[in-house]
Design a protein around this motif. Structure first.
Motif, PDB file in Angstrom:
ATOM      1  N   PRO A  78       0.792  -1.239   0.000  1.00  0.00           N
ATOM      2  CA  PRO A  78       0.000   0.000   0.000  1.00  0.00           C
ATOM      3  C   PRO A  78       0.819   1.282   0.000  1.00  0.00           C
ATOM      4  O   PRO A  78       0.310   2.340  -0.376  1.00  0.00           O
ATOM      5  N   ASN A  79       2.083   1.232   0.395  1.00  0.00           N
ATOM      6  CA  ASN A  79       2.901   2.449   0.428  1.00  0.00           C
ATOM      7  C   ASN A  79       3.453   2.823  -0.933  1.00  0.00           C
ATOM      8  O   ASN A  79       3.963   3.935  -1.115  1.00  0.00           O
ATOM      9  N   VAL A  80       3.356   1.938  -1.925  1.00  0.00           N
ATOM     10  CA  VAL A  80       3.918   2.220  -3.245  1.00  0.00           C
ATOM     11  C   VAL A  80       2.994   3.162  -4.009  1.00  0.00           C
ATOM     12  O   VAL A  80       1.788   2.937  -4.114  1.00  0.00           O
ATOM     13  N   LEU A  81       3.581   4.232  -4.560  1.00  0.00           N
ATOM     14  CA  LEU A  81       2.814   5.223  -5.317  1.00  0.00           C
ATOM     15  C   LEU A  81       2.991   5.058  -6.818  1.00  0.00           C
ATOM     16  O   LEU A  81       2.086   5.318  -7.595  1.00  0.00           O
ATOM     17  N   SER A  82       4.199   4.645  -7.228  1.00  0.00           N
ATOM     18  CA  SER A  82       4.474   4.510  -8.658  1.00  0.00           C
ATOM     19  C   SER A  82       5.694   3.626  -8.838  1.00  0.00           C
ATOM     20  O   SER A  82       6.625   3.658  -8.025  1.00  0.00           O
ATOM     21  N   ILE A  83       5.679   2.826  -9.905  1.00  0.00           N
ATOM     22  CA  ILE A  83       6.836   2.013 -10.249  1.00  0.00           C
ATOM     23  C   ILE A  83       6.999   2.035 -11.759  1.00  0.00           C
ATOM     24  O   ILE A  83       6.031   1.939 -12.508  1.00  0.00           O
ATOM     25  N   SER A  84       8.232   2.243 -12.195  1.00  0.00           N
ATOM     26  CA  SER A  84       8.529   2.264 -13.626  1.00  0.00           C
ATOM     27  C   SER A  84       9.844   1.535 -13.850  1.00  0.00           C
ATOM     28  O   SER A  84      10.460   1.021 -12.910  1.00  0.00           O
ATOM     29  N   ALA A  85      10.284   1.503 -15.088  1.00  0.00           N
ATOM     30  CA  ALA A  85      11.556   0.849 -15.391  1.00  0.00           C
ATOM     31  C   ALA A  85      12.733   1.596 -14.777  1.00  0.00           C
ATOM     32  O   ALA A  85      13.808   1.025 -14.594  1.00  0.00           O
ATOM     33  N   ASN A  86      12.542   2.885 -14.421  1.00  0.00           N
ATOM     34  CA  ASN A  86      13.646   3.710 -13.934  1.00  0.00           C
ATOM     35  C   ASN A  86      13.545   4.104 -12.471  1.00  0.00           C
ATOM     36  O   ASN A  86      14.525   4.572 -11.888  1.00  0.00           O
ATOM     37  N   ALA A  87      12.369   3.969 -11.854  1.00  0.00           N
ATOM     38  CA  ALA A  87      12.211   4.503 -10.502  1.00  0.00           C
ATOM     39  C   ALA A  87      11.086   3.802  -9.742  1.00  0.00           C
ATOM     40  O   ALA A  87      10.162   3.249 -10.339  1.00  0.00           O
ATOM     41  N   ARG A 137      -2.835   9.080   2.390  1.00  0.00           N
ATOM     42  CA  ARG A 137      -2.045   8.614   1.251  1.00  0.00           C
ATOM     43  C   ARG A 137      -2.102   9.664   0.140  1.00  0.00           C
ATOM     44  O   ARG A 137      -3.185  10.081  -0.271  1.00  0.00           O
ATOM     45  N   PRO A 138      -0.945  10.127  -0.353  1.00  0.00           N
ATOM     46  CA  PRO A 138      -0.963  11.201  -1.346  1.00  0.00           C
ATOM     47  C   PRO A 138      -1.548  10.761  -2.682  1.00  0.00           C
ATOM     48  O   PRO A 138      -1.543   9.575  -3.025  1.00  0.00           O
ATOM     49  N   VAL A 139      -2.039  11.740  -3.423  1.00  0.00           N
ATOM     50  CA  VAL A 139      -2.604  11.542  -4.753  1.00  0.00           C
ATOM     51  C   VAL A 139      -1.796  12.387  -5.728  1.00  0.00           C
ATOM     52  O   VAL A 139      -0.969  13.203  -5.317  1.00  0.00           O
ATOM     53  N   PRO A 140      -1.980  12.209  -7.041  1.00  0.00           N
ATOM     54  CA  PRO A 140      -1.165  12.964  -7.994  1.00  0.00           C
ATOM     55  C   PRO A 140      -1.146  14.469  -7.765  1.00  0.00           C
ATOM     56  O   PRO A 140      -0.134  15.141  -8.026  1.00  0.00           O
ATOM     57  N   ASN A 141      -2.245  15.026  -7.245  1.00  0.00           N
ATOM     58  CA  ASN A 141      -2.309  16.477  -7.056  1.00  0.00           C
ATOM     59  C   ASN A 141      -1.747  16.938  -5.708  1.00  0.00           C
ATOM     60  O   ASN A 141      -1.759  18.127  -5.397  1.00  0.00           O
ATOM     61  N   LEU A 227       5.340  22.254  -6.449  1.00  0.00           N
ATOM     62  CA  LEU A 227       5.350  21.085  -7.317  1.00  0.00           C
ATOM     63  C   LEU A 227       4.406  20.040  -6.739  1.00  0.00           C
ATOM     64  O   LEU A 227       4.167  20.002  -5.527  1.00  0.00           O
ATOM     65  N   LYS A 228       3.901  19.189  -7.596  1.00  0.00           N
ATOM     66  CA  LYS A 228       2.954  18.157  -7.205  1.00  0.00           C
ATOM     67  C   LYS A 228       3.605  16.779  -7.300  1.00  0.00           C
ATOM     68  O   LYS A 228       4.630  16.583  -7.969  1.00  0.00           O
ATOM     69  N   LEU A 229       2.976  15.809  -6.654  1.00  0.00           N
ATOM     70  CA  LEU A 229       3.453  14.441  -6.742  1.00  0.00           C
ATOM     71  C   LEU A 229       3.490  13.973  -8.194  1.00  0.00           C
ATOM     72  O   LEU A 229       4.417  13.259  -8.609  1.00  0.00           O
ATOM     73  N   ALA A 230       2.502  14.382  -8.988  1.00  0.00           N
ATOM     74  CA  ALA A 230       2.465  13.993 -10.398  1.00  0.00           C
ATOM     75  C   ALA A 230       3.712  14.465 -11.137  1.00  0.00           C
ATOM     76  O   ALA A 230       4.191  13.794 -12.058  1.00  0.00           O
ATOM     77  N   ASP A 231       4.260  15.635 -10.754  1.00  0.00           N
ATOM     78  CA  ASP A 231       5.475  16.136 -11.395  1.00  0.00           C
ATOM     79  C   ASP A 231       6.654  15.217 -11.106  1.00  0.00           C
ATOM     80  O   ASP A 231       7.489  14.956 -11.970  1.00  0.00           O
TER      81      ASP A 231
END
Length: 239
Positions: A78-87, A137-141, A227-231
């Protein structure tokens, strides 16, 4: 003294071979050779004799590399916000944790203090941390704030220094990245944007924190980044 975290070496790799490509011009490849890596007289890796690279060997090599380069399926906690090939980007809820300091202004001190909710990102370009005003839990904004910590640069970059952090960037290594940050001694505030909005400065702020002046983290000291989490997730903070 802070605990030293040693990263797992189970996924370490070493240079095993090299492929040399030949052609009549830049970007033109018509012939290739495969070479083993062998130690020279001083023990350093050196290019061994080559053999012609045939089609089957080339396809095998490319498939092997491609298979290991693909992101592996992982259970997303649940703590994961985003996962990609680089981060990998995740967050920590506001909590009380021990901090360590080792600098002439504060001496060698440690104490359990309150921390704001935090966003971390481990990426190929480095390790970063940001503060949050909200505790959900943070959101993109969600707005990002400067980390109120020593050993950080602008845009949340963490000066790892002698901290021991994992070599892998994946969900399974999140705990190791956090330990590498929280178990390291804060030694100095890096140059750049101020880290806290405190009348007597960052040293006075952390002295008061260590002395127990704030039972809860004083969110009014957090410095907004606009800046926002989405950035962060989109890579817009990269420099």
């Amino acid at each position: 003294m802070p605990e030293i975290l040693t990263a797992s070496r189970s996924h370490d790799v070493a240079l095993q071979g090299a492929v040399l490509l030949y052609g009549q011009g830049p970007g033109q490849f018509s012939y290739g050779t495969a070479h083993r890596i062998e130690p020279d007289a001083s023990g350093r890796p050196a290019l061994g004799a080559g053999v012609p690279l045939n089609r089957a060997a080339l396809i095998h090599a490319v498939r092997e590399v491609a298979a290991h380069a693909l992101p592996k399926g992982e259970f997303l906690t649940p703590n994961v916000l985003s996962i990609s090939a680089n981060a990998v980007t995740w967050w920590c809820a506001a909590a009380r944790r021990r901090v360590f300091f080792k600098c002439k202004e504060l001496g060698e001190r440690n104490a359990i203090v309150s921390h704001p909710a935090l966003v971390f990102q481990a990426s190929q370009s480095g390790f970063s941390v940001f503060a949050l005003q909200d505790e959900e839990r943070p959101v993109p904004n969600s707005a990002l704030f400067e980390p109120p910590y020593f050993n950080t640069w602008d845009h949340g970059k963490i000066c790892i220094g002698s901290a021991h952090v994992p070599k892998q960037i994946d969900v399974a290594s999140i705990g190791g990245w956090e330990e590498g940050f929280f178990n390291s001694a804060f030694t100095h505030p890096n140059h750049g944007t101020r880290r806290v909005e405190y009348e007597r400065g960052v040293f006075a702020f952390w002295k008061d924190m260590l002395d127990g002046q704030f039972p809860d983290f004083p969110k009014q000291v957090l410095v907004p980044m606009k800046l926002k989490l989405a950035d962060l997730i989109a890579g817009k903070l990269e420099k």
